[in-house]
Design an enzyme around this catalytic site. Structure first.
Site, short mmCIF file in Angstrom:
data_model
loop_
_atom_site.label_atom_id
_atom_site.label_comp_id
_atom_site.label_asym_id
_atom_site.label_seq_id
_atom_site.Cartn_x
_atom_site.Cartn_y
_atom_site.Cartn_z
N ARG A 9 -9.11 8.26 -1.35
CA ARG A 9 -10.12 8.67 -0.37
C ARG A 9 -10.96 9.80 -0.95
O ARG A 9 -10.51 10.56 -1.81
CB ARG A 9 -9.45 9.12 0.93
CG ARG A 9 -8.80 7.99 1.71
CD ARG A 9 -8.31 8.48 3.06
NE ARG A 9 -9.42 8.65 3.98
CZ ARG A 9 -9.73 7.78 4.95
NH1 ARG A 9 -9.00 6.71 5.14
NH2 ARG A 9 -10.76 8.01 5.73
N HIS A 50 -5.52 3.76 -1.98
CA HIS A 50 -6.86 4.16 -1.54
C HIS A 50 -7.10 5.60 -1.98
O HIS A 50 -6.46 6.52 -1.47
CB HIS A 50 -6.92 4.05 0.00
CG HIS A 50 -8.26 4.32 0.59
ND1 HIS A 50 -8.50 4.20 1.94
CD2 HIS A 50 -9.44 4.71 0.03
CE1 HIS A 50 -9.77 4.49 2.19
NE2 HIS A 50 -10.36 4.83 1.04
N THR A 96 -7.16 6.70 9.82
CA THR A 96 -7.01 5.57 8.90
C THR A 96 -8.31 4.78 8.94
O THR A 96 -9.24 5.15 9.68
CB THR A 96 -5.80 4.70 9.30
OG1 THR A 96 -5.68 3.62 8.38
CG2 THR A 96 -5.93 4.14 10.71
N THR A 97 -8.40 3.71 8.14
CA THR A 97 -9.63 2.93 8.09
C THR A 97 -9.77 2.17 9.40
O THR A 97 -9.08 1.18 9.63
CB THR A 97 -9.60 1.97 6.87
OG1 THR A 97 -9.17 2.72 5.74
CG2 THR A 97 -10.96 1.39 6.60
N HIS A 103 1.02 6.14 1.84
CA HIS A 103 1.78 7.07 2.69
C HIS A 103 3.01 7.65 2.02
O HIS A 103 3.63 8.56 2.56
CB HIS A 103 2.05 6.43 4.05
CG HIS A 103 0.74 6.20 4.75
ND1 HIS A 103 -0.14 7.23 5.00
CD2 HIS A 103 0.12 5.08 5.15
CE1 HIS A 103 -1.23 6.74 5.56
NE2 HIS A 103 -1.10 5.44 5.66
N ARG A 116 -6.82 12.93 0.53
CA ARG A 116 -5.77 13.39 1.47
C ARG A 116 -4.40 12.82 1.14
O ARG A 116 -3.39 13.40 1.51
CB ARG A 116 -6.14 13.07 2.91
CG ARG A 116 -6.11 11.60 3.24
CD ARG A 116 -6.29 11.34 4.72
NE ARG A 116 -7.64 11.62 5.16
CZ ARG A 116 -8.18 11.08 6.26
NH1 ARG A 116 -7.46 10.26 7.00
NH2 ARG A 116 -9.41 11.37 6.62
N GLU A 122 -8.54 0.67 -3.50
CA GLU A 122 -9.41 0.75 -2.32
C GLU A 122 -10.35 1.91 -2.50
O GLU A 122 -9.92 3.02 -2.83
CB GLU A 122 -8.58 0.97 -1.06
CG GLU A 122 -7.87 -0.26 -0.59
CD GLU A 122 -7.14 0.01 0.71
OE1 GLU A 122 -7.44 1.00 1.40
OE2 GLU A 122 -6.26 -0.78 1.03
N ASN A 159 0.86 -1.19 0.00
CA ASN A 159 0.00 0.00 0.00
C ASN A 159 0.90 1.24 0.00
O ASN A 159 1.69 1.45 0.93
CB ASN A 159 -0.89 -0.05 1.25
CG ASN A 159 -1.86 1.11 1.31
OD1 ASN A 159 -1.49 2.24 1.03
ND2 ASN A 159 -3.09 0.84 1.68
N GLU A 201 -11.30 -9.17 2.62
CA GLU A 201 -10.04 -8.84 3.27
C GLU A 201 -10.36 -8.62 4.74
O GLU A 201 -11.19 -7.77 5.08
CB GLU A 201 -9.41 -7.58 2.66
CG GLU A 201 -8.10 -7.22 3.36
CD GLU A 201 -7.30 -6.13 2.67
OE1 GLU A 201 -7.36 -6.03 1.42
OE2 GLU A 201 -6.60 -5.38 3.39
N HIS A 208 -3.97 -4.46 7.51
CA HIS A 208 -4.08 -3.29 8.40
C HIS A 208 -3.21 -3.47 9.64
O HIS A 208 -3.43 -4.36 10.44
CB HIS A 208 -5.52 -3.00 8.86
CG HIS A 208 -5.65 -1.56 9.31
ND1 HIS A 208 -6.05 -0.55 8.47
CD2 HIS A 208 -5.33 -0.97 10.47
CE1 HIS A 208 -6.02 0.60 9.11
NE2 HIS A 208 -5.57 0.37 10.34
N1 PXP Z 1 -6.00 -3.01 3.63
C1 PXP Z 1 -6.95 -2.05 3.69
C2 PXP Z 1 -8.30 -2.37 3.14
C3 PXP Z 1 -6.67 -0.76 4.21
O1 PXP Z 1 -7.61 0.18 4.25
C4 PXP Z 1 -5.35 -0.50 4.66
C5 PXP Z 1 -5.01 0.84 5.20
O2 PXP Z 1 -5.15 1.80 4.23
C6 PXP Z 1 -4.40 -1.52 4.55
C7 PXP Z 1 -4.76 -2.78 4.06
C8 PXP Z 1 -2.99 -1.32 4.96
O3 PXP Z 1 -2.91 -0.98 6.30
P1 PXP Z 1 -1.54 -0.46 6.88
O4 PXP Z 1 -1.22 0.81 6.16
O5 PXP Z 1 -1.84 -0.26 8.32
O6 PXP Z 1 -0.52 -1.52 6.62
#
Ligand code: PXP
Length: 249
Positions: free
Chosen positions: A53, A51, A108-109, A18, A57, A78, A15, A159, A198
């Protein structure tokens, strides 16, 4: 119903949100999340997760368009369960879409999608994405009620949200892991492919990767943080090693 065969070693989706968070902090072009995706491919990642959003952001529309055009890895897009995001997804046609809950104020989610008591036509969203050739997953808590609801709305993939497991104090972590193991087993029974993500890091990813039908882990924040110290390629390679070692037992 038979379970879709899980890969011998779970895939790693990186992901890159960030990287965009860092870029946006200065308002310029660097660091570029698409460059991050290219390096992730070089490191052996199996996919890219991003993602978009509603408040843009971190990832922006142009990033998603460029990821589709420039990255060799399949994109897991996402998205919130909204008509705006559905229109973007069906126009871009990424490999996969993961439906997530989205709250404007959250950092965050925070939790999984409410599928059992959904206030939107979840089955309709799953069907419309599927008709566009996009593999759909639902990001849900490891809760049997939600897994069964995912089955009812026709989701081929779930997931499991691993946040509660990762955030649990050591003494409570086994119980949280057991919820994930049980939800994954129910998914297998229902013929749903199982992913997780996550909050995973080098310590928490292994036990989740070891679940026999776990097909994919999506990891972002920890890897991008580790990349600050080690570089993104070694960070991803180490996570791939952790996942493979866990699966090998
Ligand atoms: N999977 C999903 C569906 C998420 O929303 C996120 C966070 O954006 C992640 C995985 C990855 O989470 P993390 O950034 O905490 O590793």
């Amino acid at each position: 119903m038979t379970v879709p065969p899980a890969p011998a070693v779970p895939r790693l989706g990186v992901n890159i949100d960030h990287i965009a968070t860092l870029r946006n902090a200065r308002g310029g072009k660097h660091p570029d999340p698409v460059h991050g995706a290219l390096l992730a491919a070089e490191a052996g990642a199996d996919g890219i997760t991003a993602h978009l959003r509603e408040d843009r952001r971190h990832i922006r529309d142009e990033d998603v368009r460029r990821l589709m055009a420039e990255s060799p890895l399949p994109l897991n897009f996402e998205m919130a369960v909204t008509e705006e995001m559905l229109a973007i997804a069906t126009a871009l046609r990424p490999h996969a879409a993961c439906l997530v809950p989205e709250k404007r104020q959250e950092v965050t989610t925070e939790g999984g999608l409410e599928v059992a008591d959904a206030t939107v036509d979840m089955a309709g969203f799953v069907a419309r994405l599927g008709e566009a050739g996009i593999r759909v997953s639902l990001f849900i808590d490891p809760d049997p009620v939600q897994v069964e609801a995912a089955k009812r709305v026709g989701a081929p993939v779930i997931e499991l949200h691993t946040g509660a497991y990762c955030d649990a104090p050591d003494a409570q972590r086994p119980a949280q892991l057991a919820r994930i193991v049980e939800a994954a087993a129910l998914a297998a029974e229902l013929g749903i492919e199982c992913h997780a993500g996550h909050g995973l890091d080098y310590a928490t990813a292994g036990p989740v990767a070891a679940i026999p039908n776990m097909a994919e882990l999506n990891i972002g924040h920890f890897l991008i943080g580790a990349a600050v110290f080690t570089g993104i390629i070694p960070a991803i390679q180490e996570m791939k090693r952790v996942i493979a070692a866990a699966r090998a037992g």
